[in-house]
Design a protein around this motif. Structure first.
Motif, PDB file in Angstrom:
ATOM      1  N   THR A 277       0.833  -1.211   0.000  1.00  0.00           N
ATOM      2  CA  THR A 277       0.000   0.000   0.000  1.00  0.00           C
ATOM      3  C   THR A 277       0.867   1.260   0.000  1.00  0.00           C
TER       4      THR A 277
ATOM      5  N   GLY B  84      -5.112   4.095   1.957  1.00  0.00           N
ATOM      6  CA  GLY B  84      -6.317   4.303   2.757  1.00  0.00           C
ATOM      7  C   GLY B  84      -6.175   5.506   3.649  1.00  0.00           C
TER       8      GLY B  84
ATOM      9  N   LYS C 112       0.202   1.366  13.792  1.00  0.00           N
ATOM     10  CA  LYS C 112       1.094   0.402  13.135  1.00  0.00           C
ATOM     11  C   LYS C 112       2.216  -0.029  14.067  1.00  0.00           C
TER      12      LYS C 112
ATOM     13  N   TRP D  41      -4.931  -7.042   5.449  1.00  0.00           N
ATOM     14  CA  TRP D  41      -4.045  -5.875   5.250  1.00  0.00           C
ATOM     15  C   TRP D  41      -2.580  -6.341   5.147  1.00  0.00           C
TER      16      TRP D  41
ATOM     17  N   ASN E  17      -9.887  -4.028   6.268  1.00  0.00           N
ATOM     18  CA  ASN E  17      -9.023  -3.566   5.190  1.00  0.00           C
ATOM     19  C   ASN E  17      -8.441  -4.864   4.626  1.00  0.00           C
TER      20      ASN E  17
ATOM     21  N   LYS F 217      -8.015   7.271  10.829  1.00  0.00           N
ATOM     22  CA  LYS F 217      -9.118   7.139   9.878  1.00  0.00           C
ATOM     23  C   LYS F 217     -10.358   7.878  10.376  1.00  0.00           C
TER      24      LYS F 217
ATOM     25  N   TYR G 222     -13.118   1.073   1.688  1.00  0.00           N
ATOM     26  CA  TYR G 222     -12.528   0.286   0.606  1.00  0.00           C
ATOM     27  C   TYR G 222     -13.586  -0.523  -0.133  1.00  0.00           C
TER      28      TYR G 222
ATOM     29  N   ARG H 136      -8.019  -3.305  -4.902  1.00  0.00           N
ATOM     30  CA  ARG H 136      -8.637  -2.494  -3.857  1.00  0.00           C
ATOM     31  C   ARG H 136      -8.761  -1.058  -4.305  1.00  0.00           C
TER      32      ARG H 136
HETATM   33  N1  GLU Z   1      -3.651   1.295   6.199  1.00  0.00           N
HETATM   34  C1  GLU Z   1      -3.719   2.126   5.036  1.00  0.00           C
HETATM   35  C2  GLU Z   1      -3.826   1.294   3.773  1.00  0.00           C
HETATM   36  O1  GLU Z   1      -3.996   0.111   3.814  1.00  0.00           O
HETATM   37  C3  GLU Z   1      -2.539   3.065   5.019  1.00  0.00           C
HETATM   38  C4  GLU Z   1      -1.253   2.517   4.507  1.00  0.00           C
HETATM   39  C5  GLU Z   1      -0.771   1.419   5.338  1.00  0.00           C
HETATM   40  O2  GLU Z   1      -0.577   1.648   6.523  1.00  0.00           O
HETATM   41  O3  GLU Z   1      -0.642   0.333   4.812  1.00  0.00           O
HETATM   42  O4  GLU Z   1      -3.782   1.858   2.710  1.00  0.00           O
END
Ligand code: GLU
Length: 383
Positions: A14, A38, A99, A123, A173, A234, A318, A359
């Motif tokens: 991502t 995202g 994260k 994710w 996600n 978010k 999404y 996505r």
């Molecule tokens: N969580 C969001 C995404 O899946 C932001 C980027 C990331 O942390 O991966 O796009």
């Protein structure tokens, strides 16, 4: 020179696309529409920005306790207890970027050889942090036909004596699926029976259009074995502020990692976070209502694209449409970006079941959604 541990992990799919979009824009290609990362396109609510400015102006620029400011930990605990029914208090809250929370959770609780169950697709970074901790991700398939709702029987089938944990992200996600209470209860029963811990990623908990968000930590017997992560990125359009939390019965072990890594979250961001949580919530409600309108718009436009079909997800921002053309999702995303100047994330980045899908993050303006979907339609019509 790079460690074997790191060599085993690809860069974040991502973040890589979002970086590529920035590079293409910097090189002069200005008309790129990004449905990749995202990230809400709104600016953080003004009351939160003002709180940060006020905090800076009064010189609140030093370390805070590594667990976070006591007032913020209490604000988080109060709101999570009231809304999510999780039996927590301030002492159960570790303030940390979400994260970072996931990363530290993996380092704190996984040993080499441990297996961690991941719904497929999931994710991108769960797999990476599990591998970095020396453990093994075990994918449990979920299907388009089921709206990507987890089948607890499949979870049970994937369990071995090495299974240590399961990761549940709801709303999801990349699919936007909201796991029903009955499914979460069945998963909780399995965890209790097999002595499995849970990482419950609830970062999209407020971006919910239909149905109900249920926290695994609120289910009977689950509090002691559930590590709940969430944050402000978010919900309040605060991605750049890097602030969130981990809530668990014991956060002291993870705090050891925090104390050896980032020490604490940014001081004035923590003061602003108190305002976000305890101040007026109208901006948040407006954003969610706008996301819902955009979801419906994007779904209508997808309906009109031959070879593309999509579920109507109840949460997150999404869509995870499935396409019928014979092309790998990485190649298709590449084609859509290079020919249509629209950035989407290839479904395969989220696990084997993501192949054949991509996505779309519809946290973009209605104008961009219309233009971007039109361009996707055009690229797909050439296949
Ligand atoms: N969580 C969001 C995404 O899946 C932001 C980027 C990331 O942390 O991966 O796009």
């Amino acid at each position: 020179m790079v460690s074997q541990r790191l060599q085993a992990v690809p860069p974040s799919g991502t973040v890589a696309i979002s970086n590529l979009v920035s590079e293409m824009k910097a090189s002069g290609i200005k008309d790129i529409i990004s449905f990749s990362v995202g990230e809400p396109d709104f600016t953080t609510p003004q009351n939160v920005i003002d709180a940060a400015i006020g905090s800076l102006q009064k010189g609140f620029t030093h370390y805070t306790p590594s667990m976070g400011m006591p007032e913020l930990r209490k604000a988080i605990a109060d709101s999570v207890k009231a809304k999510n029914n999780i039996p927590c208090s301030a002492q159960n809250v570790l303030v940390t970027p979400t994260k970072q929370a996931i990363f530290m959770w993996a380092l704190a609780y996984l040993d080499p050889g441990d297996e961690v169950i991941l719904p497929d697709p999931s994710w991108v970074s769960y797999e990476a942090v599990i591998l970095l901790a020396g453990a093994k991700p075990v994918y449990v398939p979920t299907y388009f036909e089921d709206g990507y709702i987890i089948n607890p029987d499949k979870v049970r089938e994937a369990i071995t004596p090495r299974t240590k944990a399961i990761v549940i992200c709801s709303p999801s996600n990349p699919t936007g699926a909201v796991q029903p209470e009955s499914v979460l209860k069945a998963i909780a029963d399995i965890c209790l029976e097999k002595d499995i811990i849970v990482l419950a990623d609830e970062i999209y908990e407020h971006v919910l259009y239909e149905g109900k968000h249920v926290s695994l930590a609120s289910l009977p017997g689950m509090w002691e074995r559930t590590y709940t992560v969430s944050g402000l990125s978010k919900t309040y359009a605060m991605t750049g502020w890097r602030i969130g939390w981990l809530i668990a019965d014991d956060v002291k072990s993870i705090n050891k990692l925090q104390s050896h890594s980032i020490t604490c979250c940014t001081s004035f961001v923590q003061e602003a976070a108190i305002e976000a949580i305890t101040g007026p919530q109208d901006a948040k409600e407006k954003m969610v209502a706008t996301f819902k309108k955009r979801r419906d718009l994007a779904l209508d436009l997808i309906d009109d694209i031959k070879g593309l079909e999509c579920n109507r997800p109840n949460g997150a921002f999404y869509l995870f449409p499935r396409y019928s053309m014979d092309i790998k999702s990485h190649d298709l995303a590449d084609k859509i970006l290079r020919e249509g100047h629209v950035a989407v994330t290839p479904g395969r980045a989220f696990g084997p079941c993501g192949e054949g899908s991509f996505r779309i993050s519809y946290a973009a303006s209605e104008e961009d959604i219309k233009e971007g979907m039109g361009r996707i339609k055009k690229v797909l019509s050439t296949l």
